[in-house]
Design a protein around this motif. Structure first.
Motif, PDB file in Angstrom:
ATOM      1  N   PRO A   7       0.840  -1.185   0.000  1.00  0.00           N
ATOM      2  CA  PRO A   7       0.000   0.000   0.000  1.00  0.00           C
ATOM      3  C   PRO A   7       0.886   1.250   0.000  1.00  0.00           C
ATOM      4  N   THR A   8       0.476   2.279  -0.711  1.00  0.00           N
ATOM      5  CA  THR A   8       1.286   3.487  -0.752  1.00  0.00           C
ATOM      6  C   THR A   8       1.427   4.061   0.655  1.00  0.00           C
ATOM      7  N   PRO A   9       2.645   4.279   1.139  1.00  0.00           N
ATOM      8  CA  PRO A   9       2.840   4.774   2.509  1.00  0.00           C
ATOM      9  C   PRO A   9       2.467   6.247   2.608  1.00  0.00           C
ATOM     10  N   LYS A  10       2.148   6.672   3.822  1.00  0.00           N
ATOM     11  CA  LYS A  10       1.844   8.087   4.048  1.00  0.00           C
ATOM     12  C   LYS A  10       3.111   8.864   4.389  1.00  0.00           C
ATOM     13  N   GLU A 172       2.712   0.956  10.646  1.00  0.00           N
ATOM     14  CA  GLU A 172       2.271   0.302   9.416  1.00  0.00           C
ATOM     15  C   GLU A 172       2.122   1.266   8.249  1.00  0.00           C
ATOM     16  N   THR A 173       2.065   2.575   8.546  1.00  0.00           N
ATOM     17  CA  THR A 173       1.887   3.572   7.487  1.00  0.00           C
ATOM     18  C   THR A 173       3.218   4.220   7.095  1.00  0.00           C
ATOM     19  N   ILE A 174       4.321   3.735   7.677  1.00  0.00           N
ATOM     20  CA  ILE A 174       5.646   4.315   7.431  1.00  0.00           C
ATOM     21  C   ILE A 174       6.471   3.380   6.555  1.00  0.00           C
ATOM     22  N   LEU A 175       7.175   3.959   5.607  1.00  0.00           N
ATOM     23  CA  LEU A 175       8.134   3.222   4.788  1.00  0.00           C
ATOM     24  C   LEU A 175       9.536   3.637   5.215  1.00  0.00           C
ATOM     25  N   LEU A 176      10.295   2.698   5.799  1.00  0.00           N
ATOM     26  CA  LEU A 176      11.679   2.953   6.207  1.00  0.00           C
ATOM     27  C   LEU A 176      12.591   2.646   5.026  1.00  0.00           C
ATOM     28  N   ARG A 228       3.058   3.796  -8.181  1.00  0.00           N
ATOM     29  CA  ARG A 228       2.135   3.224  -7.197  1.00  0.00           C
ATOM     30  C   ARG A 228       1.025   4.210  -6.886  1.00  0.00           C
ATOM     31  N   SER A 229       1.370   5.488  -6.716  1.00  0.00           N
ATOM     32  CA  SER A 229       0.377   6.504  -6.403  1.00  0.00           C
ATOM     33  C   SER A 229      -0.607   6.674  -7.552  1.00  0.00           C
ATOM     34  N   ALA A 230      -0.076   6.641  -8.772  1.00  0.00           N
ATOM     35  CA  ALA A 230      -0.939   6.783  -9.943  1.00  0.00           C
ATOM     36  C   ALA A 230      -1.912   5.619 -10.039  1.00  0.00           C
ATOM     37  N   THR A 231      -1.433   4.411  -9.739  1.00  0.00           N
ATOM     38  CA  THR A 231      -2.296   3.217  -9.762  1.00  0.00           C
ATOM     39  C   THR A 231      -3.373   3.323  -8.692  1.00  0.00           C
ATOM     40  N   ASP A 232      -2.972   3.761  -7.493  1.00  0.00           N
ATOM     41  CA  ASP A 232      -3.948   3.920  -6.399  1.00  0.00           C
ATOM     42  C   ASP A 232      -5.009   4.943  -6.753  1.00  0.00           C
TER      43      ASP A 232
END
Length: 234
Positions: A7-10, A172-176, A228-232
């Protein structure tokens, strides 16, 4: 490339040294001091090992002190003696490291896409903030967080949990994003999503969760997340 749906992270949380800042000059100088092409790699492994020792023995020595102590230890392994002046010179070089190619381009694109950006480092705040101001990186990040405030070092889960709390975001909403396998492992076990930027001889830990994204630059990461954002959105 992504091994499974993400899922696209925030919020995107970046490691700093080697992930954003190029450590090649430090590697060259340490190898010269040890008179070995393995000098830097050996020192860095010993360095991180004793950061982890501090985590496990409930004590805290600052990052620079551990760097100095382990440099002397590593020199002994190579039959060398390193002066305090040599070590001070290395620490001074740390203040002037250049950015990896594609860092500013990628960060700028991520900002334009609306992602929140922050940084999480084991280095002291005063050192990393100084370098971020000098490179202009500071303008991209809403927060630059140092593990020294927890008195633990990554990959200790408490560091990632603390960072998430400071940023007001669920793990869960963070991408490291990191180039270090131990950092990826720590973040994944703290329930964060992970992205590995592959640099040189850095290795992933086979017994840890596979990174959600693997790429070769921040610019490439931005392209992946843009798609990914464009797909979402579609």
């Amino acid at each position: 490339m992504t091994p499974n749906p993400l899922p696209t992270p925030k919020l995107i949380l970046f490691d700093v040294y080697e992930t954003l800042l190029d450590m090649s000059e430090i590697e060259k100088r340490v190898n010269a001091l040890m008179n070995s092409k393995m000098g830097y790699r050996m020192w860095f492994e010993v360095f991180m090992q004793y950061c982890f020792v501090d985590n496990c023995t409930v004590q805290f020595n600052d990052f620079s002190s551990i760097a100095q102590a382990t440099m002397q230890m590593t020199a002994g392994l190579f039959g060398k003696t390193i002066s305090d002046h040599d070590i001070d010179d290395l620490l001074e070089v740390m203040k002037h490291l250049p950015l990896h190619e594609g860092v500013q381009e990628g960060l700028s694109k991520l900002k334009d896409l609306g992602f929140r950006l922050a940084a999480l480092t084991n280095s002291p705040s005063r050192v990393v903030l100084d370098r971020m101001h000098r490179t202009g990186l500071i303008s991209y990040f809403e927060m630059v967080l140092s593990a020294e405030h927890v008195q633990k070092y990554k990959p200790c889960i408490e560091v990632y949990d603390w960072a998430a709390t400071k940023l007001g975001a669920a793990p869960e909403t963070i991408l490291l994003v990191s180039s270090h396998g131990w950092d990826i492992a720590g973040a994944a076990n703290a329930k964060m999503k992970t992205a590995c930027i592959k640099r040189g001889a850095e290795l992933l830990y086979p017994l840890a969760p596979v990174p959600d994204i693997s790429c070769y630059s921040v610019a490439e990461l931005a392209e992946i997340l843009a798609e990914r954002s464009a797909t979402d959105a579609g």
